[in-house]
Write an enzyme that holds these catalytic residues in place. Structure first.
Site, PDB file in Angstrom:
ATOM      1  N   SER A 289       0.841  -1.179   0.054  1.00  0.00           N
ATOM      2  CA  SER A 289      -0.026  -0.132  -0.011  1.00  0.00           C
ATOM      3  C   SER A 289       0.930   1.178   0.042  1.00  0.00           C
ATOM      4  O   SER A 289       0.237   2.435  -0.223  1.00  0.00           O
ATOM      5  CB  SER A 289      -0.873  -0.147   1.293  1.00  0.00           C
ATOM      6  N   GLY A 290       2.150   1.187   0.202  1.00  0.00           N
ATOM      7  CA  GLY A 290       3.144   2.169   0.331  1.00  0.00           C
ATOM      8  C   GLY A 290       3.267   2.665   1.797  1.00  0.00           C
ATOM      9  O   GLY A 290       3.979   3.717   2.252  1.00  0.00           O
ATOM     10  N   LYS A 291       2.743   1.953   2.737  1.00  0.00           N
ATOM     11  CA  LYS A 291       3.045   2.089   4.355  1.00  0.00           C
ATOM     12  C   LYS A 291       4.306   2.126   4.557  1.00  0.00           C
ATOM     13  O   LYS A 291       4.876   3.137   5.328  1.00  0.00           O
ATOM     14  CB  LYS A 291       2.216   1.348   5.165  1.00  0.00           C
TER      15      LYS A 291
ATOM     16  N   THR B 166      11.832  -6.828  12.169  1.00  0.00           N
ATOM     17  CA  THR B 166      11.308  -7.856  12.958  1.00  0.00           C
ATOM     18  C   THR B 166      11.170  -9.309  11.879  1.00  0.00           C
ATOM     19  O   THR B 166      11.004 -10.233  12.360  1.00  0.00           O
ATOM     20  CB  THR B 166       9.811  -7.742  13.392  1.00  0.00           C
TER      21      THR B 166
ATOM     22  N   HIS C 165      13.683  -3.594   0.635  1.00  0.00           N
ATOM     23  CA  HIS C 165      13.571  -2.996   1.658  1.00  0.00           C
ATOM     24  C   HIS C 165      14.614  -2.100   2.069  1.00  0.00           C
ATOM     25  O   HIS C 165      14.565  -0.845   2.032  1.00  0.00           O
ATOM     26  CB  HIS C 165      12.735  -3.480   2.935  1.00  0.00           C
TER      27      HIS C 165
ATOM     28  N   THR D  43      17.149  -1.500  -0.200  1.00  0.00           N
ATOM     29  CA  THR D  43      17.387  -0.756  -1.290  1.00  0.00           C
ATOM     30  C   THR D  43      16.551   0.563  -1.114  1.00  0.00           C
ATOM     31  O   THR D  43      16.856   1.915  -1.389  1.00  0.00           O
ATOM     32  CB  THR D  43      17.191  -1.323  -2.671  1.00  0.00           C
TER      33      THR D  43
ATOM     34  N   GLU E 257      18.360  -6.197  13.859  1.00  0.00           N
ATOM     35  CA  GLU E 257      17.521  -7.074  13.656  1.00  0.00           C
ATOM     36  C   GLU E 257      16.886  -7.909  14.855  1.00  0.00           C
ATOM     37  O   GLU E 257      17.895  -8.268  15.719  1.00  0.00           O
ATOM     38  CB  GLU E 257      17.924  -8.163  12.665  1.00  0.00           C
TER      39      GLU E 257
ATOM     40  N   ASP F 229       9.529  -2.453  11.519  1.00  0.00           N
ATOM     41  CA  ASP F 229       8.830  -2.765  10.248  1.00  0.00           C
ATOM     42  C   ASP F 229       9.006  -4.327  10.403  1.00  0.00           C
ATOM     43  O   ASP F 229      10.167  -4.627  10.115  1.00  0.00           O
ATOM     44  CB  ASP F 229       9.424  -2.220   9.057  1.00  0.00           C
TER      45      ASP F 229
END
Length: 178
Positions: A13-15, A35, A50, A52, A62, A83
């Site tokens: 969605s672009g979140k 996560t 992600h 990049t 992590e 995220d």
């Protein structure tokens, strides 16, 4: 100003892009709390994409399970982006931990934060009722988790079609704290 922002939306969605931009707007060092775990090549590819998209300048932590520990260790190090919460929930459930007790720990930890935290989560309950009991438990737990996080956050933003919609507080980029 409440320093907790929850960003929610569906898949792709672009979140995450919105959340990254939001975190950068604080003008603080950038901390990414990941996560996810790469159990297969498809997930490895997603994680690489992600990274990049984020670009350079992010310190990455992590942490698939001990989110409260990661938040405590990074408080004061900059603006943090977690995220994502639904992957964290999946990890907790897969580890057969009490997800509600673990969520209570995270909510308490969020109350104690001095630096901004932006949490990304997925809206997973907008589709069909899943066929399996496990998938229904996860969908229900995700919805309940999102309600609790939304109640705690000072700002809640729904991102759909790449567009942010403020559900609580503001979707506007924060004023620089630097």
């Amino acid at each position: 100003m409440d320093k907790i922002t929850l960003v929610t939306g569906g898949a792709k969605s672009g979140k995450s892009l919105f959340a990254e931009t939001h975190v950068r707007a604080y003008g603080l060092p950038l901390v990414y709390i990941a996560t996810s775990q790469a159990f297969d090549t498809e997930m490895e590819d997603r994680i690489a994409a992600h990274k990049t998209q984020r670009g350079a300048g992010w310190a990455t932590v992590e942490e698939p399970l001990d989110l409260c520990g990661a938040l405590a260790r990074t408080d004061g190090a900059g603006a943090r982006l977690v995220d994502c919460m639904t992957l964290w929930l999946s990890n907790v459930m897969h580890a057969e931990l009490d997800w509600q007790a673990e969520l209570e720990k995270v909510l308490q930890c969020l109350r104690e934060q001095s630096s901004p935290v932006v949490l990304v989560t997925n809206e997973v309950g907008g589709g069909i009722v899943p066929m399996s009991a496990l998938a229904r438990r996860y969908r229900d737990a995700s919805g309940l988790m999102n309600q609790r996080l939304g109640a705690r956050a000072g700002h809640v933003v729904l991102v759909t079609c790449g567009l942010p919609l403020a559900l609580k507080g503001s979707a506007a980029a924060p004023a620089s704290l630097a």
